[in-house]
Design a protein around this motif. Structure first.
Motif, mmCIF file in Angstrom:
data_model
loop_
_atom_site.group_PDB
_atom_site.id
_atom_site.type_symbol
_atom_site.label_atom_id
_atom_site.label_comp_id
_atom_site.label_asym_id
_atom_site.label_seq_id
_atom_site.Cartn_x
_atom_site.Cartn_y
_atom_site.Cartn_z
ATOM 1 N N ARG A 157 -7.308 -6.046 5.261
ATOM 2 C CA ARG A 157 -7.078 -7.474 5.094
ATOM 3 C C ARG A 157 -7.603 -8.282 6.278
ATOM 4 O O ARG A 157 -7.646 -9.502 6.225
ATOM 5 C CB ARG A 157 -5.589 -7.751 4.877
ATOM 6 C CG ARG A 157 -5.048 -7.147 3.594
ATOM 7 C CD ARG A 157 -5.787 -7.656 2.345
ATOM 8 N NE ARG A 157 -5.511 -6.800 1.191
ATOM 9 C CZ ARG A 157 -6.355 -5.907 0.732
ATOM 10 N NH1 ARG A 157 -7.528 -5.734 1.299
ATOM 11 N NH2 ARG A 157 -6.037 -5.160 -0.310
ATOM 12 N N PHE A 214 -10.320 -5.202 -5.598
ATOM 13 C CA PHE A 214 -9.916 -4.642 -4.312
ATOM 14 C C PHE A 214 -10.015 -3.115 -4.331
ATOM 15 O O PHE A 214 -9.146 -2.421 -4.862
ATOM 16 C CB PHE A 214 -8.488 -5.081 -3.976
ATOM 17 C CG PHE A 214 -8.392 -6.548 -3.636
ATOM 18 C CD1 PHE A 214 -8.619 -6.989 -2.338
ATOM 19 C CD2 PHE A 214 -8.089 -7.487 -4.614
ATOM 20 C CE1 PHE A 214 -8.541 -8.337 -2.022
ATOM 21 C CE2 PHE A 214 -8.015 -8.833 -4.309
ATOM 22 C CZ PHE A 214 -8.245 -9.266 -3.006
ATOM 23 N N GLU A 222 -5.223 1.464 -2.185
ATOM 24 C CA GLU A 222 -3.962 1.137 -2.828
ATOM 25 C C GLU A 222 -3.946 1.718 -4.242
ATOM 26 O O GLU A 222 -4.977 2.129 -4.770
ATOM 27 C CB GLU A 222 -3.792 -0.391 -2.877
ATOM 28 C CG GLU A 222 -3.761 -1.046 -1.510
ATOM 29 C CD GLU A 222 -4.298 -2.467 -1.505
ATOM 30 O OE1 GLU A 222 -3.794 -3.295 -0.717
ATOM 31 O OE2 GLU A 222 -5.240 -2.748 -2.291
ATOM 32 N N PRO A 252 -4.147 1.159 -7.923
ATOM 33 C CA PRO A 252 -4.633 0.045 -8.740
ATOM 34 C C PRO A 252 -3.792 -0.215 -9.985
ATOM 35 O O PRO A 252 -3.967 -1.231 -10.653
ATOM 36 C CB PRO A 252 -6.042 0.490 -9.125
ATOM 37 C CG PRO A 252 -5.941 1.978 -9.201
ATOM 38 C CD PRO A 252 -4.996 2.363 -8.092
ATOM 39 N N SER A 265 5.187 -6.536 -8.520
ATOM 40 C CA SER A 265 3.879 -6.016 -8.116
ATOM 41 C C SER A 265 3.827 -5.890 -6.593
ATOM 42 O O SER A 265 3.644 -6.880 -5.882
ATOM 43 C CB SER A 265 2.770 -6.965 -8.609
ATOM 44 O OG SER A 265 2.776 -7.024 -10.021
ATOM 45 N N ASN A 322 1.940 -3.229 -5.139
ATOM 46 C CA ASN A 322 0.941 -2.197 -4.879
ATOM 47 C C ASN A 322 -0.121 -2.628 -3.877
ATOM 48 O O ASN A 322 -0.878 -1.794 -3.387
ATOM 49 C CB ASN A 322 0.265 -1.767 -6.186
ATOM 50 C CG ASN A 322 -0.371 -2.940 -6.926
ATOM 51 O OD1 ASN A 322 0.241 -3.994 -7.043
ATOM 52 N ND2 ASN A 322 -1.588 -2.743 -7.427
ATOM 53 N N ARG A 323 -0.167 -3.928 -3.553
ATOM 54 C CA ARG A 323 -1.151 -4.416 -2.591
ATOM 55 C C ARG A 323 -0.495 -4.674 -1.237
ATOM 56 O O ARG A 323 0.658 -5.115 -1.164
ATOM 57 C CB ARG A 323 -1.804 -5.708 -3.087
ATOM 58 C CG ARG A 323 -2.538 -5.575 -4.422
ATOM 59 C CD ARG A 323 -3.688 -4.601 -4.348
ATOM 60 N NE ARG A 323 -4.403 -4.501 -5.630
ATOM 61 C CZ ARG A 323 -5.398 -3.655 -5.855
ATOM 62 N NH1 ARG A 323 -5.804 -2.828 -4.891
ATOM 63 N NH2 ARG A 323 -5.984 -3.610 -7.037
ATOM 64 N N TYR A 324 -1.232 -4.390 -0.171
ATOM 65 C CA TYR A 324 -0.708 -4.640 1.172
ATOM 66 C C TYR A 324 -0.479 -6.136 1.393
ATOM 67 O O TYR A 324 -1.209 -6.976 0.868
ATOM 68 C CB TYR A 324 -1.680 -4.115 2.235
ATOM 69 C CG TYR A 324 -1.681 -2.608 2.356
ATOM 70 C CD1 TYR A 324 -0.591 -1.942 2.880
ATOM 71 C CD2 TYR A 324 -2.787 -1.859 1.942
ATOM 72 C CE1 TYR A 324 -0.588 -0.556 2.998
ATOM 73 C CE2 TYR A 324 -2.792 -0.476 2.048
ATOM 74 C CZ TYR A 324 -1.693 0.173 2.574
ATOM 75 O OH TYR A 324 -1.685 1.538 2.684
#
Length: 357
Positions: free
Chosen positions: A24, A34, A39, A41, A49, A51-53
């Motif tokens: 990031r 991404f 991560e 997907p 949600s 699952n994303r940093y």
């Protein structure tokens, strides 16, 4: 004022350190495919949600927080509680086994704990009997290797504000960082020291979302300092130190400032009532003035009172063995019902003692 250069007190290897570059850091946009951070997907194995940093620099929070505090977003560091910036400040400035910090007991215990974890010596200069800074003794105790001076105001566990002029004297005569911990500032009738950040480059101010904002479970602390120091803290922190759920809830809270202010007003009303009723108890020798959300109360028999309260599931902190707090229990201001329960148990204990004799 003594000359101050941050580079003079930082550990040399910190200046030369190449920080970890997260995914990031390389791409800060919100849209895209991404495939850069390994991560999952497919989503999260839970509701929501996650699952994303998260944003490693909590940009949205800082932009909303800055105008509330009268600072620039670049003067804000957010940590996992205030304990994280305390630890990072020690690690950034103090060479283990060599450099030192200075604290003013009685005070918040994590300053000494963080120093101990990092093998950093601690110089202690007790507050005066009225819980103020003994400025001449502090300046005399400072060593050439002293990098940090911690001032807690309002102070924990005593509850009082520290004299502002004394803090200014330390800022002007100490060549290290003066860290003013304002965890309880929302309950005090005094302007935050953050207003002086541009005037004093060696000033660091700590605050928290745990107390007035009622977000202790989130573990989110605020550190305000020069932009130069904030860059150093960002350089040495873990990449994603504040979770996405915490950031989301903090943003929600920042949109409800009026609710925070209402809670503070309620606590202050209850603090006044509790102070007066404790003073009327035959068990109580003294109730110290408080600028925080707790009271330091001196009892004739603190250990017996503490044990009795614990037995009846009323939990307070025993501070009777802490420097300058002999015979004292620290009592958080609760709801009206919680405070009444405390007072009922104190009355019950007083009656049991009278019956015994």
């Amino acid at each position: 004022m003594k000359p101050f250069a941050l580079t003079d007190i930082l550990r040399p290897h910190i200046l030369a350190l190449t920080p970890y570059s997260s995914a990031r850091d390389e791409y800060t946009g919100k849209e895209g495919v991404f495939l850069d951070a390994n991560e999952n997907p497919l989503g999260s194995a839970t509701d929501g949600s996650y699952n994303r940093y998260p944003d490693p620099y909590q940009t949205a929070i800082k932009e909303k927080l800055a105008p509330l505090k009268g600072v620039r977003p670049s003067q804000i560091f957010l940590g996992n509680g205030s304990d994280e910036p305390i630890d990072l400040l020690v690690r950034a400035t103090c060479q283990p086994g060599h450099d030192s910090i200075l604290i003013l007991p009685p005070t918040y215990g994590m300053y000494e704990v963080s120093a101990g974890i990092n093998d950093v010596p601690v110089i202690k200069v007790p507050l005066t009997p009225d819980y103020q800074i003994d400025v001449p003794s502090v300046l005399k105790a400072v060593q050439p290797t002293t990098k940090l001076l911690f001032v807690c105001s309002p102070n924990n566990p005593t509850g009082n504000l520290v004299d502002r002029e004394a803090i200014l004297t330390l800022l002007e005569n100490f060549s290290g960082l003066v860290v003013v911990d304002e965890a309880y500032i929302d309950f005090a009738e005094m302007e935050s020291m953050t207003a002086l950040l541009d005037q004093y480059p060696n000033l660091v101010v700590l605050q928290t979302f745990s107390k007035a904002w009622g977000l202790a479970a989130l573990r989110l602390g605020m550190c305000f300092a020069s932009e130069e120091l904030i860059r150093i803290l960002n350089k040495i922190k873990p990449p994603y130190n504040i979770s996405a759920p915490t950031q989301k809830l903090a943003l929600l809270a920042l949109g409800r400032v009026a609710e925070k202010d209402r809670m503070v007003a309620d606590v202050l009303d209850q603090r006044t009532v509790l102070h007066e009723k404790l003073l009327a108890s035959p068990l109580v020798r003294r109730v110290h003035r408080s600028d925080a959300n707790f009271l330091l109360v001196q009892f004739d028999e603190p250990k017996a009172v503490f044990d009795f309260l614990i037995d009846h599931q009323v939990i307070v902190r025993d501070r009777s063995k802490v420097t300058l707090c002999e015979g004292c229990l620290r009592i958080t201001v609760g709801t009206a019902a919680e405070n009444n329960r405390l007072l009922e148990m104190l009355k019950k204990y007083a009656e049991s003692v009278t019956t015994t004799f």
